[in-house]
Design an enzyme around this catalytic site. Sequence first.
Site, PDB file in Angstrom:
ATOM      1  N   ASP A  85      -3.581  -1.704  -6.358  1.00 25.05           N
ATOM      2  CA  ASP A  85      -4.549  -2.776  -6.038  1.00 25.05           C
ATOM      3  C   ASP A  85      -5.982  -2.250  -5.951  1.00 25.05           C
ATOM      4  OD1 ASP A  85      -4.125  -1.587  -3.507  1.00 25.05           O
ATOM      5  OD2 ASP A  85      -3.889  -3.504  -2.439  1.00 25.05           O
ATOM      6  N   ASP A 133      -2.033  -7.163   0.561  1.00 27.35           N
ATOM      7  CA  ASP A 133      -1.262  -7.661   1.716  1.00 27.35           C
ATOM      8  C   ASP A 133      -1.798  -9.000   2.225  1.00 27.35           C
ATOM      9  OD1 ASP A 133      -0.227  -5.157   1.319  1.00 27.35           O
ATOM     10  OD2 ASP A 133      -1.181  -4.258   3.071  1.00 27.35           O
ATOM     11  N   GLY A 185       5.329  -0.991   7.405  1.00 29.49           N
ATOM     12  CA  GLY A 185       4.916  -1.224   6.025  1.00 29.49           C
ATOM     13  C   GLY A 185       5.230  -2.615   5.515  1.00 29.49           C
ATOM     14  N   LEU A 186       5.451  -3.571   6.412  1.00 26.82           N
ATOM     15  CA  LEU A 186       5.701  -4.952   5.963  1.00 26.82           C
ATOM     16  C   LEU A 186       4.512  -5.859   6.287  1.00 26.82           C
ATOM     17  CD1 LEU A 186       9.486  -5.228   6.925  1.00 26.82           C
ATOM     18  CD2 LEU A 186       8.508  -4.699   4.695  1.00 26.82           C
ATOM     19  N   SER A 187       3.385  -5.226   6.572  1.00 26.16           N
ATOM     20  CA  SER A 187       2.099  -5.924   6.684  1.00 26.16           C
ATOM     21  C   SER A 187       1.993  -6.902   7.849  1.00 26.16           C
ATOM     22  CB  SER A 187       1.766  -6.663   5.386  1.00 26.16           C
ATOM     23  OG  SER A 187       1.557  -5.740   4.383  1.00 26.16           O
ATOM     24  N   HIS A 222       0.005   1.145  -4.952  1.00 28.99           N
ATOM     25  CA  HIS A 222      -1.248   1.905  -5.042  1.00 28.99           C
ATOM     26  C   HIS A 222      -2.005   1.570  -6.323  1.00 28.99           C
ATOM     27  CE1 HIS A 222      -0.844   4.324  -1.396  1.00 28.99           C
ATOM     28  NE2 HIS A 222       0.448   4.275  -1.633  1.00 28.99           N
TER      29      HIS A 222
HETATM   30  C1  GLA Z   1      -1.125  -0.725   1.807  1.00 28.90           C
HETATM   31  C2  GLA Z   1      -2.462  -1.406   1.542  1.00 28.90           C
HETATM   32  C3  GLA Z   1      -2.393  -2.204   0.240  1.00 28.90           C
HETATM   33  C4  GLA Z   1      -1.883  -1.346  -0.917  1.00 28.90           C
HETATM   34  C5  GLA Z   1      -0.600  -0.622  -0.516  1.00 28.90           C
HETATM   35  C6  GLA Z   1      -0.129   0.352  -1.567  1.00 28.90           C
HETATM   36  O1  GLA Z   1      -0.134  -1.693   2.052  1.00 28.90           O
HETATM   37  O2  GLA Z   1      -2.794  -2.255   2.605  1.00 28.90           O
HETATM   38  O3  GLA Z   1      -3.667  -2.734  -0.042  1.00 28.90           O
HETATM   39  O4  GLA Z   1      -2.861  -0.446  -1.343  1.00 28.90           O
HETATM   40  O5  GLA Z   1      -0.744   0.083   0.705  1.00 28.90           O
HETATM   41  O6  GLA Z   1       0.262  -0.320  -2.712  1.00 28.90           O
END
Ligand code: GLA
Length: 389
Positions: free
Chosen positions: A39, A174, A126-128, A37
Amino acid sequence: MRGLKELWQIFEERFPDTGLRKGAFAAPGRVNLIGEHTDYNDGFVLPMAIDKNITMLAQLRDDQEVRAYSLDYGREVIFSLLDLEFEKEDFWANYIKGVIDEIKKMDYYIQGMNLIFTGDIPIGSGLSSSAALEVVTAYTIASLNDLDIQPVEMALLCQRAENNFVGVNCGIMDQYISRLGKEGNALLIDCRSNEYELVRFSLEDYQVVICNSRVERGLVDSEYNQRREECEKASRYFAERLDHRVLALRDVTVEELEKEGGGLEEITYRRARHVITENNRVLMAVSALRKNDLETFGKLMTESHYSLRDDYEVSCPELDLLVELALKQKGVLGARMTGAGFGGCTVNLVHKDYIDDFIANVKKAYDQETGKDMEIYVTWPAAGARELA
Ligand code: GLA
């Protein structure tokens, strides 16, 4: 995962050969080692790409049509480059359309295409996986159409796709790591200048272990936006009081927070404290890594978790339990939630000799207490987006 040969067979069965350019590309998911949190506060992050990817095979068409087939969902979506509509039910297609929309806004000419894609990044954990889909789409389009889009520019356009078309207000981390990740390295990203430094992550005796809580990240969108607003509020407060320029919480030091922060609401103060201390932790973690001091690195990871849990309040009982269980195991240097929070995964630094015990013990205790069937992945710093041979 299917091999490339098998994927081309599937592609050829589905689509007739147009005789035009074709290729296969991949983009990875990511795990953030530290810098959560930060970025969207112009701060620092330290993610690495993982060895889980989305793979896309595509061939240009001589018209403006896109035929996109998701192997994992067993579904094809057809649309025209000239008519990009957001469709709630075809949620994955929106990432592809969003990327096309942003490429078009940059005034590039592109052709239609046939494509298939598949992935092994767990979705919604949460692994994008969504950033990986955006990046692999942009990479595929740029390669096949010969567009000269520089790596950082590509990450930014994928972020805009998510912000503008998909409607998620994410930061740059990400997409950036999925595009620019380098094998054997974590990436220190300065989210203000958008510059990065490779940080050699030679793990030797340690490995990165990811624990998937299997809690879907429920509240994440609304809470995420709320945290962003709280940070902006804190930043405006300091901009009025400090005698230097404050554009974001990046510009505020711990000393300034302590000295001048008394007028903030308690909750806003804690949000600011997380961001400001987290930025410091990232920089300390980088210097620890450069000295090969994994112990300090691990301690900073765990401190980051406590700050996210107590000050930023984006953890959840299951993530806290995973961290607590991890820290009880032998050979663990650090553990923390990773990504936006409210579910998803934790990231742990575990000695190689103890990984089997770690997996067995943590899984048993977690599954017993929560009734969930958690997953654990052992990974290393993998490569960013690339063409597959
Ligand atoms: C998500 C968002 C990122 C970042 C994280 C927290 O993954 O996509 O841009 O803000 O949360 O660090």
